[in-house]
Design a protein around this motif. Structure first.
Motif, PDB file in Angstrom:
ATOM      1  N   MET A 297     153.029  61.303 127.414  1.00 15.54           N
ATOM      2  CA  MET A 297     152.716  62.385 127.592  1.00 15.54           C
ATOM      3  C   MET A 297     152.373  61.912 126.066  1.00 15.54           C
ATOM      4  O   MET A 297     152.290  61.752 124.832  1.00 15.54           O
ATOM      5  N   GLU A 298     150.531  61.784 126.528  1.00 10.93           N
ATOM      6  CA  GLU A 298     149.717  61.796 124.563  1.00 10.93           C
ATOM      7  C   GLU A 298     149.943  63.220 124.425  1.00 10.93           C
ATOM      8  O   GLU A 298     149.468  64.173 124.927  1.00 10.93           O
ATOM      9  N   VAL A 299     149.734  62.888 122.756  1.00 14.47           N
ATOM     10  CA  VAL A 299     150.141  63.777 121.891  1.00 14.47           C
ATOM     11  C   VAL A 299     149.028  63.640 121.106  1.00 14.47           C
ATOM     12  O   VAL A 299     148.710  62.496 120.075  1.00 14.47           O
ATOM     13  N   GLU A 300     148.956  64.807 119.534  1.00 12.29           N
ATOM     14  CA  GLU A 300     148.714  64.781 118.794  1.00 12.29           C
ATOM     15  C   GLU A 300     149.176  65.015 117.633  1.00 12.29           C
ATOM     16  O   GLU A 300     149.914  66.685 117.868  1.00 12.29           O
ATOM     17  N   THR A 301     149.382  64.430 116.378  1.00 13.28           N
ATOM     18  CA  THR A 301     150.234  64.819 115.398  1.00 13.28           C
ATOM     19  C   THR A 301     148.838  64.827 113.954  1.00 13.28           C
ATOM     20  O   THR A 301     147.971  64.087 114.329  1.00 13.28           O
ATOM     21  N   PRO A 302     149.982  65.690 113.292  1.00 13.91           N
ATOM     22  CA  PRO A 302     148.717  66.256 111.688  1.00 13.91           C
ATOM     23  C   PRO A 302     148.685  64.460 111.447  1.00 13.91           C
ATOM     24  O   PRO A 302     149.183  63.643 110.991  1.00 13.91           O
ATOM     25  N   MET A 303     147.690  64.752 110.642  1.00 14.72           N
ATOM     26  CA  MET A 303     146.818  63.645 109.564  1.00 14.72           C
ATOM     27  C   MET A 303     146.470  64.120 108.611  1.00 14.72           C
ATOM     28  O   MET A 303     147.000  62.975 107.111  1.00 14.72           O
ATOM     29  N   MET A 304     146.711  64.564 108.129  1.00 14.14           N
ATOM     30  CA  MET A 304     147.235  65.698 107.209  1.00 14.14           C
ATOM     31  C   MET A 304     148.539  65.656 106.786  1.00 14.14           C
ATOM     32  O   MET A 304     148.961  66.875 107.485  1.00 14.14           O
ATOM     33  N   GLN A 305     149.659  65.692 105.583  1.00 11.38           N
ATOM     34  CA  GLN A 305     150.886  65.537 105.775  1.00 11.38           C
ATOM     35  C   GLN A 305     151.549  66.466 103.893  1.00 11.38           C
ATOM     36  O   GLN A 305     150.968  65.361 103.729  1.00 11.38           O
ATOM     37  N   PRO A 306     152.434  66.748 103.863  1.00  7.39           N
ATOM     38  CA  PRO A 306     153.016  66.622 102.969  1.00  7.39           C
ATOM     39  C   PRO A 306     153.985  65.634 102.486  1.00  7.39           C
ATOM     40  O   PRO A 306     153.569  65.756 101.612  1.00  7.39           O
ATOM     41  N   LEU A 307     154.439  64.977 103.267  1.00  8.77           N
ATOM     42  CA  LEU A 307     154.977  63.762 103.060  1.00  8.77           C
ATOM     43  C   LEU A 307     154.734  62.790 103.527  1.00  8.77           C
ATOM     44  O   LEU A 307     154.052  62.531 104.645  1.00  8.77           O
ATOM     45  N   ALA A 308     154.151  61.701 103.397  1.00  9.41           N
ATOM     46  CA  ALA A 308     153.431  60.676 103.500  1.00  9.41           C
ATOM     47  C   ALA A 308     155.375  58.855 104.103  1.00  9.41           C
ATOM     48  O   ALA A 308     156.281  58.588 103.221  1.00  9.41           O
ATOM     49  N   GLY A 309     155.285  59.317 105.833  1.00  8.32           N
ATOM     50  CA  GLY A 309     156.284  59.103 106.097  1.00  8.32           C
ATOM     51  C   GLY A 309     155.636  58.483 106.975  1.00  8.32           C
ATOM     52  O   GLY A 309     154.530  58.087 107.727  1.00  8.32           O
ATOM     53  N   GLY A 310     157.014  57.525 107.945  1.00  2.00           N
ATOM     54  CA  GLY A 310     157.097  56.894 109.280  1.00  2.00           C
ATOM     55  C   GLY A 310     156.795  55.553 108.939  1.00  2.00           C
ATOM     56  O   GLY A 310     157.183  54.648 109.879  1.00  2.00           O
ATOM     57  N   ALA A 311     156.282  55.309 107.325  1.00  6.97           N
ATOM     58  CA  ALA A 311     155.944  53.185 107.195  1.00  6.97           C
ATOM     59  C   ALA A 311     156.348  53.476 105.858  1.00  6.97           C
ATOM     60  O   ALA A 311     156.868  54.326 105.334  1.00  6.97           O
ATOM     61  N   MET A 312     156.244  52.054 105.731  1.00  7.48           N
ATOM     62  CA  MET A 312     156.310  51.605 103.814  1.00  7.48           C
ATOM     63  C   MET A 312     154.763  51.291 103.077  1.00  7.48           C
ATOM     64  O   MET A 312     154.905  50.273 103.652  1.00  7.48           O
ATOM     65  N   ALA A 313     154.176  51.987 103.286  1.00 10.21           N
ATOM     66  CA  ALA A 313     153.236  52.734 102.320  1.00 10.21           C
ATOM     67  C   ALA A 313     152.702  52.781 101.657  1.00 10.21           C
ATOM     68  O   ALA A 313     153.114  54.472 101.561  1.00 10.21           O
ATOM     69  N   ARG A 314     151.251  52.669 100.896  1.00 15.16           N
ATOM     70  CA  ARG A 314     150.818  53.658  99.679  1.00 15.16           C
ATOM     71  C   ARG A 314     149.725  54.534 100.613  1.00 15.16           C
ATOM     72  O   ARG A 314     149.018  53.606 101.427  1.00 15.16           O
ATOM     73  N   PRO A 315     149.513  55.551 100.043  1.00 17.62           N
ATOM     74  CA  PRO A 315     148.966  56.319 100.375  1.00 17.62           C
ATOM     75  C   PRO A 315     147.728  57.422 100.047  1.00 17.62           C
ATOM     76  O   PRO A 315     147.603  56.954  98.494  1.00 17.62           O
ATOM     77  N   PHE A 316     146.228  57.581 100.422  1.00 20.67           N
ATOM     78  CA  PHE A 316     145.777  58.248  99.916  1.00 20.67           C
ATOM     79  C   PHE A 316     146.714  59.819  99.539  1.00 20.67           C
ATOM     80  O   PHE A 316     146.887  60.417 100.767  1.00 20.67           O
ATOM     81  N   VAL A 317     145.595  60.834  98.609  1.00 18.21           N
ATOM     82  CA  VAL A 317     146.355  61.577  98.676  1.00 18.21           C
ATOM     83  C   VAL A 317     144.907  62.838  98.764  1.00 18.21           C
ATOM     84  O   VAL A 317     143.901  62.061  97.901  1.00 18.21           O
ATOM     85  N   THR A 318     145.068  63.931  99.165  1.00 17.09           N
ATOM     86  CA  THR A 318     144.106  64.670  99.127  1.00 17.09           C
ATOM     87  C   THR A 318     144.989  66.251  98.409  1.00 17.09           C
ATOM     88  O   THR A 318     146.005  66.429  98.117  1.00 17.09           O
ATOM     89  N   HIS A 319     143.727  67.236  98.542  1.00 13.53           N
ATOM     90  CA  HIS A 319     143.981  68.396  97.907  1.00 13.53           C
ATOM     91  C   HIS A 319     144.111  69.646  98.856  1.00 13.53           C
ATOM     92  O   HIS A 319     142.787  69.136  98.738  1.00 13.53           O
ATOM     93  N   HIS A 320     144.150  70.364  99.273  1.00 14.54           N
ATOM     94  CA  HIS A 320     144.479  71.169 100.156  1.00 14.54           C
ATOM     95  C   HIS A 320     144.301  73.012  98.489  1.00 14.54           C
ATOM     96  O   HIS A 320     144.943  72.895  98.195  1.00 14.54           O
ATOM     97  N   ASN A 321     143.039  73.119  98.919  1.00 13.55           N
ATOM     98  CA  ASN A 321     142.579  74.546  97.439  1.00 13.55           C
ATOM     99  C   ASN A 321     143.325  75.366  98.039  1.00 13.55           C
ATOM    100  O   ASN A 321     143.846  75.848  96.962  1.00 13.55           O
TER     101      ASN A 321
END
Length: 507
Positions: free
Chosen positions: A195-219
């Motif tokens: 089944m195809e699903v959609e998950t968040p693109m903005m996350q409180p923790l960068a997880g699921g891989a070992m990589a440097r993330p981009f950071v953004t801010h929710h005002n």
């Protein structure tokens, strides 16, 4: 001015636009209703003889971009392009009238027009629209590049993809192939009960891989969020929730280097199957990629970077076997599988490799042995893995989310698939013991505190999800950009991403 376009050419086109307005044409009409696309006309009528067309005079109304102009007195020809195809049109003053013929003479290559008329064949046999009416649709105020050599600059092709697609048929075909590839992935997985699903693109923790993330801010919430580096931990939460087969075609973002194989945002297919292990996904991956190759190419063989590659056969090697197999021939000594089994032997063989290498590896002495082994594998074997090869059994230290091998707990049940010298897929038997997962996260936290910005963060909610019980599960990610590179013989990832990230233009 617009880039390097000569000012007088643009002024000439603006004057022609004014002249077209003076003829009474709407300069930017709201719509135009063709009866056929250009590819439809070619598909439906390309086999009709001149005699058949002459007796039937099939009427068509179509739209396209002017690509050639050949005026001859009170008549003339042009080619219009649309949908990746071109069709000739024939314009005679006595057939279209003075006003429309005056429009024809004011057209430039790049203009968009509508054409109404009937189909016939010229004396040379070319399928052509005998125009009875022209409609002006939009002016190309900037001239198109002179044929293809005008767009030889690769950066302009990537930066101004719209131009690349207009004048380079190969570029268009790459992206049509990419679309078929994505469709074929969906078809196959849906057929397997996913089944195809959609998950968040903005996350409180960068997880699921070992990589440097981009950071953004929710005002409004006043919190920092991370653009996802992988959807993995959310997809596995869905496995906990009882969706036994899920997949997502997802855009990921990693704040790392750019190369012919890396773009900061890229597209992955990730899928998870409950009650399965990584060996099940090896068989599934072989079937899936054969299905995709047939859908995109109609065959299992293709060329990439001068190599003939086939999906008929997939090789299997452990990471250690690959190091032994592809060890540099100019090195003074060669490891055996037993040599690589000793706890810190990878460091010793890195030293041996460095003696023979033009590009020595630099691995800090306090690094984990598993990290040294992986670096050694990438240096020694990766470029030689041209035919499809599953590399099995990765070190524990570089696989914080994978299940350990029962017979060798220093390694995990994980594979990466290499094709054309590139990693194309990564899969493992998922760790589902919450206590063990916490220990792994805490080890990653130590690496973060030592300055490793790609180490995995501790995700308490994910541990809580596992604590409700996750069935044995296998998961995999396949790089859609790299798979497209392979099946279209494209050497750079920028050639298969419509709008790759580039440095800002110098003004």
């Amino acid at each position: 001015m617009h880039g390097d376009e000569p000012e007088d050419l643009v002024l000439q086109r603006q004057k022609k636009l004014s002249a077209i307005a003076d003829l009474g044409f709407e300069l930017y009409p709201h719509k135009y209703e063709p009866t056929h696309s250009i590819p439809q006309v070619i598909a439906d009528y390309s086999t009709r003889t001149a005699e058949a067309l002459e007796s039937e005079k099939p009427g068509v109304r179509l739209a396209g971009r002017v690509m050639t102009m050949r005026p001859h007195g009170k008549a003339g020809f042009a080619h219009v392009a649309g949908g990746g195809k071109r069709l000739q049109i024939y314009i005679r003053q006595d057939a279209v009238g003075e006003r429309d013929f005056a429009l024809y003479k004011l057209l430039d290559i790049g203009d968009l027009i509508g054409v109404e008329g009937y189909l016939f064949r010229t004396r040379t046999g070319e399928l052509t629209v005998h125009a009875s009416r022209l409609t002006f649709l939009a002016k190309g105020l900037l001239p198109l590049p002179e044929k293809w050599h005008g767009l030889a600059d690769v950066e302009i092709r990537h930066r101004q993809r719209y131009l690349d697609l207009m004048v380079n048929e190969e570029a268009r075909q790459v992206f049509e192939s990419r679309s078929r590839l994505v469709r074929a992935l969906r078809e196959y997985l849906e057929g397997e009960g996913y089944m195809e699903v959609e998950t968040p693109m903005m996350q409180p923790l960068a997880g699921g891989a070992m990589a440097r993330p981009f950071v953004t801010h929710h005002n409004a919430l006043d919190i920092d969020l991370y653009l996802r580096i992988a959807p993995e931990l959310y997809l596995k939460r869905l496995i906990v929730g009882g969706f036994d087969r899920v997949y997502e075609i997802n855009r990921n973002f990693r704040n790392e280097g750019i190369s012919t194989q890396h773009n900061p945002e890229f597209t992955m297919l990730e899928f998870y199957q409950a009650y399965a292990s990584y060996t099940d996904l090896i068989a599934l991956t072989e079937r899936l990629l054969r299905h995709v190759a047939q859908a995109v190419l109609g065959k299992l063989e293709f060329e990439f970077a001068g190599h003939a590659i086939s999906f008929e056969q997939f090789n299997r090697l452990t990471m250690k076997q690959a190091i032994v197999e592809y060890w540099p021939s100019n090195a003074s000594s060669r490891p055996t599988l037993d040599d690589l089994a000793a706890p810190r032997s990878a460091f010793q063989w890195v030293e041996e490799y460095n003696k023979a290498s033009q590009a020595p590896l630099e691995i800090p002495a306090d690094s984990a042995p598993g990290l040294a082994l992986q670096e050694l594998f990438e240096a020694v074997a990766e470029e030689h893995l041209i035919q499809p090869a599953f590399i099995l059994d990765y070190p524990l230290e570089v696989s914080p989310l994978s299940k350990q091998k029962p017979d060798d707990p220093n390694f995990v049940e994980r594979f990466e698939l290499y094709i054309g010298g590139m990693e194309v897929a990564n899969a493992f038997s998922e760790l589902n013991d919450p206590r063990e997962q916490r220990d792994r996260f805490e080890y990653q936290q130590l690496l973060r505190e030592k300055g490793d910005l790609s180490a995995h963060a501790i995700d308490e909610d994910y541990i809580r999800a596992l604590s409700y019980g996750m069935p044995p599960t296998a998961g995999e990610g396949i790089g859609i950009d790299r798979l497209t590179m392979l099946l279209t013989n494209s050497r750079s990832i920028r050639d298969v991403i419509l709008f790759p990230l580039l440095r800002p233009e110098k003004t």
